[in-house]
Write an enzyme that holds these catalytic residues in place. Sequence first.
Site, mmCIF file in Angstrom:
data_model
loop_
_atom_site.group_PDB
_atom_site.id
_atom_site.type_symbol
_atom_site.label_atom_id
_atom_site.label_comp_id
_atom_site.label_asym_id
_atom_site.label_seq_id
_atom_site.Cartn_x
_atom_site.Cartn_y
_atom_site.Cartn_z
ATOM 1 N N ASP A 161 0.845 -1.198 0.000
ATOM 2 C CA ASP A 161 0.000 0.000 0.000
ATOM 3 C C ASP A 161 0.882 1.250 0.000
ATOM 4 O O ASP A 161 1.747 1.395 0.870
ATOM 5 C CB ASP A 161 -0.899 0.012 1.243
ATOM 6 C CG ASP A 161 -1.973 -1.073 1.175
ATOM 7 O OD1 ASP A 161 -2.412 -1.413 0.061
ATOM 8 O OD2 ASP A 161 -2.377 -1.566 2.244
ATOM 9 N N LYS A 214 -0.648 10.060 1.040
ATOM 10 C CA LYS A 214 -0.659 11.317 1.802
ATOM 11 C C LYS A 214 0.532 11.373 2.740
ATOM 12 O O LYS A 214 0.831 10.388 3.429
ATOM 13 C CB LYS A 214 -1.954 11.425 2.620
ATOM 14 C CG LYS A 214 -3.163 11.642 1.759
ATOM 15 C CD LYS A 214 -4.405 11.849 2.598
ATOM 16 C CE LYS A 214 -5.623 11.944 1.699
ATOM 17 N NZ LYS A 214 -6.814 11.372 2.234
ATOM 18 N N THR A 245 1.215 -11.132 -9.245
ATOM 19 C CA THR A 245 0.224 -11.031 -8.172
ATOM 20 C C THR A 245 -1.103 -10.537 -8.764
ATOM 21 O O THR A 245 -1.166 -10.099 -9.916
ATOM 22 C CB THR A 245 0.662 -10.039 -7.077
ATOM 23 O OG1 THR A 245 0.585 -8.711 -7.607
ATOM 24 C CG2 THR A 245 2.068 -10.330 -6.576
ATOM 25 N N PHE A 299 -2.681 -7.772 -7.949
ATOM 26 C CA PHE A 299 -2.587 -6.344 -8.255
ATOM 27 C C PHE A 299 -1.784 -6.114 -9.523
ATOM 28 O O PHE A 299 -2.123 -5.229 -10.308
ATOM 29 C CB PHE A 299 -2.012 -5.559 -7.061
ATOM 30 C CG PHE A 299 -3.092 -5.092 -6.126
ATOM 31 C CD1 PHE A 299 -3.783 -6.004 -5.340
ATOM 32 C CD2 PHE A 299 -3.459 -3.758 -6.054
ATOM 33 C CE1 PHE A 299 -4.803 -5.594 -4.485
ATOM 34 C CE2 PHE A 299 -4.475 -3.332 -5.213
ATOM 35 C CZ PHE A 299 -5.147 -4.251 -4.422
ATOM 36 N N GLU A 300 -0.724 -6.892 -9.718
ATOM 37 C CA GLU A 300 0.027 -6.721 -10.968
ATOM 38 C C GLU A 300 -0.895 -6.959 -12.153
ATOM 39 O O GLU A 300 -0.885 -6.203 -13.122
ATOM 40 C CB GLU A 300 1.227 -7.673 -11.038
ATOM 41 C CG GLU A 300 1.918 -7.554 -12.395
ATOM 42 C CD GLU A 300 3.177 -8.391 -12.558
ATOM 43 O OE1 GLU A 300 3.658 -8.959 -11.567
ATOM 44 O OE2 GLU A 300 3.669 -8.450 -13.691
HETATM 45 C C1 LIG Z 1 -2.232 -3.326 -2.575
HETATM 46 S S1 LIG Z 1 -2.524 -4.842 -1.797
HETATM 47 C C2 LIG Z 1 -1.454 -5.972 -2.663
HETATM 48 C C3 LIG Z 1 -1.822 -7.392 -2.438
HETATM 49 C C4 LIG Z 1 -0.901 -8.411 -3.149
HETATM 50 N N1 LIG Z 1 0.451 -8.319 -2.645
HETATM 51 C C5 LIG Z 1 -0.931 -8.190 -4.628
HETATM 52 O O1 LIG Z 1 0.069 -7.684 -5.185
HETATM 53 O O2 LIG Z 1 -1.948 -8.535 -5.250
HETATM 54 C C6 LIG Z 1 -1.647 -4.661 -0.273
HETATM 55 C C7 LIG Z 1 -2.046 -5.724 0.732
HETATM 56 O O3 LIG Z 1 -1.178 -5.623 1.842
HETATM 57 C C8 LIG Z 1 -1.941 -5.726 3.030
HETATM 58 N N2 LIG Z 1 -1.128 -5.057 4.059
HETATM 59 C C9 LIG Z 1 -0.674 -3.789 4.027
HETATM 60 N N3 LIG Z 1 0.080 -3.527 5.104
HETATM 61 C C10 LIG Z 1 0.122 -4.680 5.823
HETATM 62 C C11 LIG Z 1 0.719 -5.041 7.051
HETATM 63 N N4 LIG Z 1 1.460 -4.176 7.747
HETATM 64 N N5 LIG Z 1 0.541 -6.295 7.521
HETATM 65 C C12 LIG Z 1 -0.221 -7.182 6.819
HETATM 66 N N6 LIG Z 1 -0.826 -6.886 5.667
HETATM 67 C C13 LIG Z 1 -0.656 -5.663 5.165
HETATM 68 C C14 LIG Z 1 -3.262 -5.059 2.686
HETATM 69 O O4 LIG Z 1 -4.304 -5.478 3.530
HETATM 70 C C15 LIG Z 1 -3.452 -5.539 1.249
HETATM 71 O O5 LIG Z 1 -4.107 -6.783 1.190
#
Ligand SMILES: C[S@@+](CC[C@H](N)C(=O)[O-])C[C@H]1O[C@@H](n2cnc3c(N)ncnc32)[C@H](O)[C@@H]1O
Length: 226
Positions: free
Chosen positions: A130, A134, A204, A206-207
């Site tokens: 993520d 901001k 993944t 998202f990719e």
């Molecule tokens: C943008 S998504 C990407 C998911 C996957 N890696 C993909 O590329 O399809 C980011 C994921 O990371 C998880 N996430 C973010 N920070 C995290 C943390 N500190 N611990 C566990 N999960 C986290 C979010 O809930 C979300 O499912």
Amino acid sequence: MPRTETGVQPGEPPEPKDLRPWGVVAADLPDPSTGRIGPDFFFPGRDTSRPFELEIGSGKGTFLVQEAATRAGSDFLGVEYAGEFFRHAADRVRRRGMAHVRLLYADAVEFVRHWVADGCVSVVHLYFSDPWPKKRHHKRRVVQLDTLAEFHRVLRPAGELRLVTDHPDLWAWYEERVPQVAHLFERRPFERPASAGEGEVVGTNFERKYRREGRPFHAMTLVRRG
Ligand SMILES: C[S@@+](CC[C@H](N)C(=O)[O-])C[C@H]1O[C@@H](n2cnc3c(N)ncnc32)[C@H](O)[C@@H]1O
């Protein structure tokens, strides 16, 4: 309670009874004051020579199940703090009966910092983390100087932190911090995993979504020094 940018709120911990042993919740972890844990906690009786890989933010578990299917000789733990995604990924692993893959419902940064033993991880995968665009939310980004030091601590010698993102600001954030930890990590080009599909960097969820939008991707591997 942690929040995500993906529109899925963590909510209440999912009912783990049907997901065990594939899905583990943070409440199942021992009190960290009793000592750190290694992969045996998730894979009791495992052969200790097997590599142990951690994916942070595994989302729906697409990379995890694809990659684990190509490498039966390694153990994989995906850490995810969005309950719906955790449940979905753990269920995928359960349906495939994958004995070398587990999901943990927890904040991965807290998990690494307080629970994971030194030098027990071969690879940390962090894909499409993520970006928290901001400024006031930058402190929520997974990659920080102190978390890089924690990844260095939990990686075995020559272990790898693998990073992929589509987000230009997050990539700039990585590029700014990597030279500051040059004493801990050597930067190398990213090598596509065996499970990546045609033209994919890592493959993944998202990719795949962002690829359809034509976004470019950035990737690097940091190799633990010492
Ligand atoms: C943008 S998504 C990407 C998911 C996957 N890696 C993909 O590329 O399809 C980011 C994921 O990371 C998880 N996430 C973010 N920070 C995290 C943390 N500190 N611990 C566990 N999960 C986290 C979010 O809930 C979300 O499912």
